[in-house]
Design a protein around this motif. Sequence first.
Motif, PDB file in Angstrom:
ATOM      1  N   PRO A  76       9.259  38.879  49.130  1.00 37.37           N
ATOM      2  CA  PRO A  76       7.708  37.583  49.114  1.00 37.37           C
ATOM      3  C   PRO A  76       8.328  36.177  48.582  1.00 37.37           C
ATOM      4  O   PRO A  76       8.102  35.204  49.111  1.00 37.37           O
ATOM      5  N   VAL A  77      10.098  36.078  48.345  1.00 33.32           N
ATOM      6  CA  VAL A  77      10.375  34.827  47.720  1.00 33.32           C
ATOM      7  C   VAL A  77      11.613  34.513  48.175  1.00 33.32           C
ATOM      8  O   VAL A  77      12.579  34.849  48.149  1.00 33.32           O
ATOM      9  N   TYR A 101       6.756  39.290  36.707  1.00 33.10           N
ATOM     10  CA  TYR A 101       5.962  39.101  37.816  1.00 33.10           C
ATOM     11  C   TYR A 101       7.678  39.358  38.857  1.00 33.10           C
ATOM     12  O   TYR A 101       7.354  40.503  39.318  1.00 33.10           O
ATOM     13  N   ALA A 102       8.187  39.081  38.381  1.00 31.84           N
ATOM     14  CA  ALA A 102      10.170  39.602  38.740  1.00 31.84           C
ATOM     15  C   ALA A 102      10.694  40.430  38.639  1.00 31.84           C
ATOM     16  O   ALA A 102      11.033  41.313  39.485  1.00 31.84           O
ATOM     17  N   HIS A 109       6.491  33.822  42.572  1.00 33.45           N
ATOM     18  CA  HIS A 109       5.699  34.923  42.889  1.00 33.45           C
ATOM     19  C   HIS A 109       4.376  34.843  42.444  1.00 33.45           C
ATOM     20  O   HIS A 109       2.907  34.638  43.073  1.00 33.45           O
ATOM     21  N   TRP A 110       4.101  34.102  41.800  1.00 34.32           N
ATOM     22  CA  TRP A 110       2.642  33.797  40.433  1.00 34.32           C
ATOM     23  C   TRP A 110       2.139  32.434  41.541  1.00 34.32           C
ATOM     24  O   TRP A 110       0.944  32.791  41.877  1.00 34.32           O
ATOM     25  N   ASN A 124       0.866  33.687  44.897  1.00 32.31           N
ATOM     26  CA  ASN A 124      -0.784  34.990  44.634  1.00 32.31           C
ATOM     27  C   ASN A 124      -1.794  33.930  43.986  1.00 32.31           C
ATOM     28  O   ASN A 124      -2.646  34.763  43.562  1.00 32.31           O
TER      29      ASN A 124
END
Length: 333
Positions: A39-40, A123-124, A329-330, A333
């Motif tokens: 996603p990143v 998150y990662a 990521h944070w 989202n």
Amino acid sequence: MVGPATTGSLVNGMPFLAADVGGTHARLALVRAGTAGKPVEVLAFRKYDCTDHASLVDFITDFLAAHDGGGVDRGVVASAGYALDDGTVITTNLPWPLSIRETREQLGFADLRLVNDFEAVAYATAALPVTETIRITGPDEAPIAGPVLVLGPGTGLGAAVWIPRRDRPFVLATEAGQAALAANNELELSLLALLLKRHSHVTLEHVLSGPGILNLYNALAVLRGSKPTLSTPTQITAAAQAGGDTLARETLEIFCGFLGSVVGDMALTYGVQGGIRLAGGILPQIRGFLLNSDFVARYLNKGPMRAALERIPVRLVEHGQLGVVGAAHWYLN
């Protein structure tokens, strides 16, 4: 200001800044949204010493100038500390003051967000494949889904809890490093007594961090009637692993024992079932020592709750780019 839930659509595939700011190092990256499997996407990355510049603005300006980021006007900063309503951050580890609001205004950014550093790492880390981690104890996979504890000593002690939900996971950021330290044997009681002469409130960070290793080393020297010859955490960990310095080796053994006890306490406190991920700047550097220390014995030494802890996978991860990837990521989202 736009709420965090809509930032992903505003970025819309364009590069943005992600920073992971710790007490020793500042990691900056130019990132953009990737694919479902990744996603990143990290376009550029640089790791600075926190003493390289006098402010976060200077770091970001230098980084963007060097990596063709002139058009970037959005970003996210992951940092240890407690954010106040006025945009400033209470932090005990940074060498310069941090205010997200002032940083955004000075950079001329349209949007700049703040996230707790270990919230970002969580998150990662929680979704990392097992193949990218090192098993310390417990099964390879958690028998049931549940909260994941992410914890790591560096310049301070960071901790966060990743909680799965039906729609999307939630991460509970903590200031667990500021909780009071508990001793579990006579030697630790003696060390705690010495530390209490210097601090009215002895926190977990006072032993489970880089400065904490130095605190333990100097306090242990007093107890042993020895003259300390080392002056930095890096020197102590290197000497301990080389094996020739008895005081350094005992210091690191005590550090690992304290760490195991604290990790077990936090696992029980937060109802962890999905796993424990140990990160931070110190542990990958002492991996072999940690695996052969009393960490696991102390982690499991929780009376009848030992059986519960034995079911939790405990794994070591390299910090690397986790902070900037998790912050991005944070933000998305």
